[in-house]
Design a protein around this motif. Structure first.
Motif, mmCIF file in Angstrom:
data_model
loop_
_atom_site.group_PDB
_atom_site.id
_atom_site.type_symbol
_atom_site.label_atom_id
_atom_site.label_comp_id
_atom_site.label_asym_id
_atom_site.label_seq_id
_atom_site.Cartn_x
_atom_site.Cartn_y
_atom_site.Cartn_z
ATOM 1 N N ARG A 116 0.909 -1.193 0.082
ATOM 2 C CA ARG A 116 0.024 -0.067 0.158
ATOM 3 C C ARG A 116 0.773 1.298 0.238
ATOM 4 N NH1 ARG A 116 -4.061 -0.681 5.053
ATOM 5 N NH2 ARG A 116 -2.156 -1.540 5.881
ATOM 6 N N LEU A 117 2.054 1.159 0.398
ATOM 7 C CA LEU A 117 2.881 2.366 0.382
ATOM 8 C C LEU A 117 4.092 2.760 -0.852
ATOM 9 C CD1 LEU A 117 3.898 2.194 4.205
ATOM 10 C CD2 LEU A 117 2.041 3.546 3.006
ATOM 11 N N GLU A 121 7.818 6.458 1.115
ATOM 12 C CA GLU A 121 7.252 6.268 2.420
ATOM 13 C C GLU A 121 7.970 4.839 3.006
ATOM 14 O OE1 GLU A 121 5.001 6.800 6.016
ATOM 15 O OE2 GLU A 121 5.830 8.069 4.580
ATOM 16 N N ARG A 122 8.184 3.996 2.185
ATOM 17 C CA ARG A 122 8.894 2.800 2.716
ATOM 18 C C ARG A 122 10.132 3.077 3.324
ATOM 19 N NH1 ARG A 122 7.247 0.490 -2.257
ATOM 20 N NH2 ARG A 122 9.410 0.154 -2.641
ATOM 21 N N ARG A 125 9.894 4.893 6.547
ATOM 22 C CA ARG A 125 9.522 4.256 7.915
ATOM 23 C C ARG A 125 10.814 3.271 8.235
ATOM 24 N NH1 ARG A 125 3.373 1.755 8.070
ATOM 25 N NH2 ARG A 125 2.327 4.029 7.450
#
Length: 242
Positions: A116-117, A121-122, A125
């Protein structure tokens, strides 16, 4: 406050030839969001089976298990897999890292499965989690280049990267020396405090039990004791120890 985990009269039977082994015998247990709970008991007591029930790895023979508001036995396999991926993180005593991937890639792997990312963004994180567990400098190293404590910290970061409601840890310090093991428990307690993630882990190590905030003892498939312990001081985590 609604329970994030609720077990009601859970029985789990396993066939063994012509015999039936009852691993859990009518277990009742509720866990609130943000708890730091130890499931303690000797080998064969049922604690791993109990974690498997909570982790949607298995379903009860009778009784009900509700995780994050969903009754697991009412879900199809794909829905249970989705619940595991989105709501649960797992930490294993053998680390279960992928040897050909770097620390950062191992942490990122659940996000790739989730799908979903986007890449940016991955990466954000992963970098945040590696920093929180004190491994930013080891991001490009593979598991065989890391110490046991470092590999377990990679596993903790991987368990948290999807921002799960619950993290389950099965004997997370079993393959670590006592000093490193306690540093790992301190790290988990610190992350529990800062992120309000619910931690549930099994152990038969008395030194680890001393750091629990709630202790649930299980023996012969039944809960023999369940108590809330006095809060312990917030740990000061030293990444150099582990």
């Amino acid at each position: 406050m609604d329970a994030i985990v609720a077990l009601n009269q859970v029985v789990k039977d396993y066939p063994l030839g012509k015999l039936t082994v009852q691993a859990l015998r009518g277990v009742d247990l509720t866990i609130a969001p943000g708890e730091f709970t130890v499931i303690a008991g000797p080998s064969g007591s049922g604690k791993t089976t109990l974690l498997n029930m909570i982790g949607c790895v298995d379903v009860p023979t009778t009784g009900s298990v509700t995780v994050a508001g969903q009754r697991t036995s009412a879900l199809r396999d794909r829905a249970r897999a989705k619940l595991r991926l989105e709501k649960l993180g797992f930490i294993f005593q053998t680390f279960n890292l992928i040897p050909v991937l770097s620390a950062a890639q191992n942490v990122e792997f659940p996000l790739l499965l989730d799908g979903r990312l986007g890449k940016r963004e991955r990466q954000r994180r992963v970098a945040e989690l590696l920093d929180q567990v004190g491994l930013s400098a080891q991001a490009r190293q593979r598991p065989n280049e890391l110490s046991g404590g470092q590999r377990q910290r990679v596993a903790i970061a991987r368990a948290l990267v999807t921002d799960p409601a619950i993290v389950l840890a099965d004997e997370p310090t079993a393959n670590l020396d006592s000093v490193t093991g306690l540093a790992i428990i301190d790290l988990m307690k610190d992350l529990n405090r800062r992120r309000n993630t619910t931690f549930i882990f099994s152990t038969h190590d008395e030194h680890v039990m001393a750091h629990a905030r709630r202790m649930v003892h299980i023996a012969d498939g039944v809960i023999s004791d369940d108590r809330v312990l006095e809060p312990t001081p917030t740990p000061t985590y030293d990444a150099a120890v582990a």
